[in-house]
Every structure is written in structure tokens, then in C-alpha cells.
Design a protein around this motif. Structure first.
Motif, PDB file in Angstrom:
ATOM      1  N   GLN A 271      13.283   3.821  48.452  1.00  0.00           N
ATOM      2  CA  GLN A 271      12.117   4.401  49.125  1.00  0.00           C
ATOM      3  C   GLN A 271      12.387   5.835  49.512  1.00  0.00           C
ATOM      4  OE1 GLN A 271      11.604   1.895  52.630  1.00  0.00           O
ATOM      5  NE2 GLN A 271       9.822   0.929  51.688  1.00  0.00           N
ATOM      6  N   ASN A 272      11.355   6.652  49.394  1.00  0.00           N
ATOM      7  CA  ASN A 272      11.372   7.961  50.030  1.00  0.00           C
ATOM      8  C   ASN A 272      10.063   8.102  50.796  1.00  0.00           C
ATOM      9  OD1 ASN A 272       9.419   8.722  48.111  1.00  0.00           O
ATOM     10  ND2 ASN A 272      10.869   9.877  46.863  1.00  0.00           N
ATOM     11  N   GLU A 273       9.777   9.302  51.287  1.00  0.00           N
ATOM     12  CA  GLU A 273       8.573   9.457  52.116  1.00  0.00           C
ATOM     13  C   GLU A 273       7.277   9.317  51.316  1.00  0.00           C
ATOM     14  OE1 GLU A 273      10.438  13.043  50.646  1.00  0.00           O
ATOM     15  OE2 GLU A 273      11.165  11.677  52.167  1.00  0.00           O
TER      16      GLU A 273
END
Length: 142
Positions: free
Chosen positions: A71-73
Motif C-alpha cells: 500500500q501507498n497513499e
């Protein structure tokens, strides 16, 4: 180990492996997921890992799938992990049905968008939602 990683890189460039899938469904954060990475490395856009995971709220035997989640933003992606028999986990936790809680995979990340990603484990029960927990691991895909 450089030669080993180079051979893995060459193999996976020509291999049609499972790929990361963008997550377009709801996720349920689940603190009852117990997991451990016995080994975790990231080099040349390859994640090499071995470990185990299970959901304490649903000791499920064979009735689940385990995924790596990144996950990233902006995005979340999942990758189905290869199951490995781990009778040592059943023995350690004194439960009879955790033998299938192990996983072992070599995962190419070259098709992910560049960026920094947090790493977690996601469990999909056959009859319910995707449950996940994040680890303290991070990778940077270039």
C-alpha cells in the motif's frame, strides 16, 4: 547471493507468474491476524519471503487464502502467496489446524508503479471479507 538473485531475476523475467492485482474491494483491518516473516528480502525489484499467518478469530484449516499486500497513499495491491506446510506452527500454538498457515514466495514487483510501499498480510476466508494487518516492512519500487 548476487549470482543467486541474478538467476532468479532472469527466470522471472521470462516466467508468467501471478501478478499483483489492484485492490478494488473493501478491506477489514484485523488485529487478530498473527503472522511472521521468517525471511524477507527485497532486491532488484524482487521480494523473497517465507513465513506464516493465520486469523485467531477464525482458525480455518484449509478454508483461506493468504496474500501479500502493498500500500501507498494512492493504491493498494495484493499478491496471492504460495502455501507451505508448517506443522511447526500448529505445534507452537498448540492448535491442530495451522499446518497450512505457511507461505513462501518470490514476487517480482517490476509491474508496480514506482514508489514507496508499506507491506502487510491479507487473509481471505472462503466465506467472508478480506482481512489484513500491516507489518513494519517497507519497499521502494524503482
Amino acid at each position: 547471493t548476487k549470482t543467486f538473485l541474478d538467476s532468479i531475476t532472469k527466470y522471472y523475467k521470462n516466467y508468467k507468474a501471478t501478478e499483483f492485482e489492484k485492490i478494488n474491494h473493501s478491506l477489514v483491518k484485523e488485529d487478530a491476524i498473527k503472522f511472521n516473516f521468517d525471511n524477507f528480502s527485497f532486491d532488484k525489484n524482487l521480494v523473497v519471503l517465507r513465513g506464516w499467518a493465520f486469523d485467531e478469530n477464525n482458525i480455518q484449516g484449509d478454508n483461506f487464502e493468504t496474500f501479500l499486500i502493498v500500500q501507498n497513499e494512492i493504491n493498494s495491491f495484493k499478491y496471492k502467496l504460495n502455501t507451505e506446510q508448517r506443522p511447526d506452527i500448529s505445534e507452537f500454538f498448540k492448535k491442530t489446524n495451522l499446518d497450512n498457515s505457511g507461505f513462501k514466495s518470490v514476487i517480482p514487483t517490476d509491474k508496480l508503479p514506482n514508489g514507496n510501499y508499506a507491506i502487510g498480510i491479507m487473509i481471505k476466508r472462503k466465506d467472508s471479507d478480506f482481512h489484513y494487518i500491516m507489518s513494519e516492512k517497507n519497499i521502494t519500487v524503482k
